[in-house]
Scaffold this active site. Structure first.
Site, PDB file in Angstrom:
ATOM      1  N   GLY A  15      41.168  91.183  51.073  1.00 40.65           N
ATOM      2  CA  GLY A  15      41.591  90.342  49.961  1.00 40.65           C
ATOM      3  C   GLY A  15      42.433  91.037  48.905  1.00 40.65           C
ATOM      4  O   GLY A  15      42.536  90.552  47.775  1.00 40.65           O
ATOM      5  N   ARG A  64      39.105  75.510  68.667  1.00 41.80           N
ATOM      6  CA  ARG A  64      40.021  75.770  67.548  1.00 41.80           C
ATOM      7  C   ARG A  64      40.278  74.489  66.759  1.00 41.80           C
ATOM      8  O   ARG A  64      40.298  74.470  65.538  1.00 41.80           O
ATOM      9  CB  ARG A  64      41.344  76.329  68.101  1.00 41.80           C
ATOM     10  N   MET A  89      43.311  85.821  59.667  1.00 39.91           N
ATOM     11  CA  MET A  89      43.630  86.311  60.996  1.00 39.91           C
ATOM     12  C   MET A  89      43.207  85.327  62.087  1.00 39.91           C
ATOM     13  O   MET A  89      42.357  85.628  62.930  1.00 39.91           O
ATOM     14  CB  MET A  89      42.981  87.686  61.208  1.00 39.91           C
ATOM     15  N   ILE A  91      44.940  82.061  64.675  1.00 47.84           N
ATOM     16  CA  ILE A  91      46.034  81.195  65.097  1.00 47.84           C
ATOM     17  C   ILE A  91      45.645  79.775  64.719  1.00 47.84           C
ATOM     18  O   ILE A  91      44.486  79.376  64.887  1.00 47.84           O
ATOM     19  CB  ILE A  91      46.266  81.332  66.617  1.00 47.84           C
ATOM     20  N   LEU A  92      46.585  79.024  64.180  1.00 42.54           N
ATOM     21  CA  LEU A  92      46.289  77.667  63.706  1.00 42.54           C
ATOM     22  C   LEU A  92      46.823  76.640  64.705  1.00 42.54           C
ATOM     23  O   LEU A  92      47.888  76.833  65.298  1.00 42.54           O
ATOM     24  CB  LEU A  92      46.922  77.461  62.333  1.00 42.54           C
ATOM     25  N   ASN A 106      52.744  82.129  54.716  1.00 44.37           N
ATOM     26  CA  ASN A 106      52.037  83.318  55.209  1.00 44.37           C
ATOM     27  C   ASN A 106      52.821  84.548  54.791  1.00 44.37           C
ATOM     28  O   ASN A 106      54.017  84.466  54.498  1.00 44.37           O
ATOM     29  CB  ASN A 106      51.961  83.245  56.742  1.00 44.37           C
ATOM     30  N   HIS A 108      53.507  88.334  56.465  1.00 46.24           N
ATOM     31  CA  HIS A 108      53.318  89.101  57.698  1.00 46.24           C
ATOM     32  C   HIS A 108      53.982  90.467  57.527  1.00 46.24           C
ATOM     33  O   HIS A 108      55.138  90.548  57.096  1.00 46.24           O
ATOM     34  CB  HIS A 108      53.930  88.357  58.889  1.00 46.24           C
ATOM     35  N   SER A 135      57.273  90.047  55.249  1.00 44.07           N
ATOM     36  CA  SER A 135      58.003  88.783  55.121  1.00 44.07           C
ATOM     37  C   SER A 135      57.075  87.658  54.668  1.00 44.07           C
ATOM     38  O   SER A 135      55.992  87.480  55.229  1.00 44.07           O
ATOM     39  CB  SER A 135      58.587  88.366  56.481  1.00 44.07           C
ATOM     40  N   LEU A 143      53.413  81.806  66.684  1.00 50.14           N
ATOM     41  CA  LEU A 143      52.737  82.940  66.062  1.00 50.14           C
ATOM     42  C   LEU A 143      53.713  83.685  65.153  1.00 50.14           C
ATOM     43  O   LEU A 143      54.796  84.096  65.593  1.00 50.14           O
ATOM     44  CB  LEU A 143      52.204  83.897  67.142  1.00 50.14           C
ATOM     45  N   ASP A 144      53.341  83.830  63.896  1.00 56.18           N
ATOM     46  CA  ASP A 144      54.195  84.485  62.885  1.00 56.18           C
ATOM     47  C   ASP A 144      55.605  83.887  62.876  1.00 56.18           C
ATOM     48  O   ASP A 144      56.591  84.596  62.636  1.00 56.18           O
ATOM     49  CB  ASP A 144      54.227  86.008  63.095  1.00 56.18           C
ATOM     50  N   THR A 171      51.674  97.571  48.936  1.00 53.67           N
ATOM     51  CA  THR A 171      52.046  97.608  47.510  1.00 53.67           C
ATOM     52  C   THR A 171      53.200  96.642  47.247  1.00 53.67           C
ATOM     53  O   THR A 171      53.222  95.955  46.225  1.00 53.67           O
ATOM     54  CB  THR A 171      52.466  99.047  47.126  1.00 53.67           C
ATOM     55  N   GLU A 173      53.986  94.051  49.231  1.00 55.93           N
ATOM     56  CA  GLU A 173      53.505  92.673  49.487  1.00 55.93           C
ATOM     57  C   GLU A 173      52.909  92.074  48.215  1.00 55.93           C
ATOM     58  O   GLU A 173      53.059  90.883  47.956  1.00 55.93           O
ATOM     59  CB  GLU A 173      52.432  92.681  50.587  1.00 55.93           C
TER      60      GLU A 173
END
Ligand code: GAR
Length: 212
Positions: A15, A64, A89, A91-92, A106, A108, A135, A143-144, A171, A173
């Site tokens: 977090g 899922r 973490m 996959i949606l 998101n 990444h 990013s 995915l991503d 740092t 991010e």
């Protein structure tokens, strides 16, 4: 700060990304933090900041889709303008991603579209890349995947280890994610027809911030 722009943060781990949002004067209200992992430090950080928390343990679900259905129900109780993945973490499912189209982002740790997936710092070092970064992107069902809004880019130093590189990236991010959320809350960034618009103009690529 409390404003009308409502965000819900999803996380699975330590977090530090959430902490950067708590520590920044966002023009937004973090309404809730949801973790799929019981021991996520991010839950304690949220509690410390008096943000409502929820644990939705994915191991208690048989599919899922069933987990994502309950997750969606929980998020929607908060009438979120924006759903922010902060080290979440999982996959949606397509249904979930489509439901939040244009309101799901998101971060990444790579210069997308390069190095999707896990262990990005190790893979970047193994390939001898001169540059690495992180990013912020709208989420689609790959995915991503999804249009990138903002990147932090920095050189890989000869002295770097995987750990030092990860720390340097994190740092940055913690600067770019609150910045991107601010732009969204202020209505400066929008997703239309899978294209990112900034201040009403279609972006030809992400905004890139170069760091040392
Ligand atoms: C961040 O570095 C973020 O970029 C990464 O997880 C970390 C979470 O850190 N996300 C991904 O790899 C998503 N594919 P935190 O738990 O300390 O916030």
């Amino acid at each position: 700060m409390s404003t009308n722009y409502r965000i819900v943060v999803l996380l699975s781990g330590s977090g530090t990304t959430l902490q950067s949002m708590i520590d920044t004067e966002l023009p937004a209200n973090i309404c809730a933090v949801i973790s799929n992992k019981p021991n996520a430090m991010g839950l304690a950080r949220a509690e410390e900041a008096s943000i409502p928390t929820h644990l939705l343990d994915h191991t208690l679900y048989s599919s899922r889709e069933a987990f994502d259905f309950d997750l969606q129900g929980l998020i929607d109780q908060y009438q979120a303008d924006l759903v922010v993945l902060a080290g979440f973490m999982r996959i949606l499912s397509d249904g979930f991603v489509n439901h939040y189209s244009g309101r799901l982002i998101n971060i990444h740790p790579s210069l997308l579209p390069n190095y999707k997936g896990m262990h990005t710092h190790q893979r970047v070092m193994d390939e001898g890349e001169p540059l690495h970064g992180s990013s912020v992107h709208f989420v689609n069902s790959e995915l991503d995947g999804g249009p990138v809004v903002l990147q932090a880019r920095l050189p890989v130093l000869p002295s770097d280890t995987v750990e030092s590189l990860e720390l340097r990236i994190k740092t940055k991010e913690h600067l770019i994610y609150p910045t991107a959320i601010t732009w969204l809350a202020e209505g400066r960034i929008e997703l239309k027809d899978n294209e990112v618009y900034m201040d009403g103009k279609k972006m030809t690529g992400p905004v890139v911030m170069d760091y040392m």
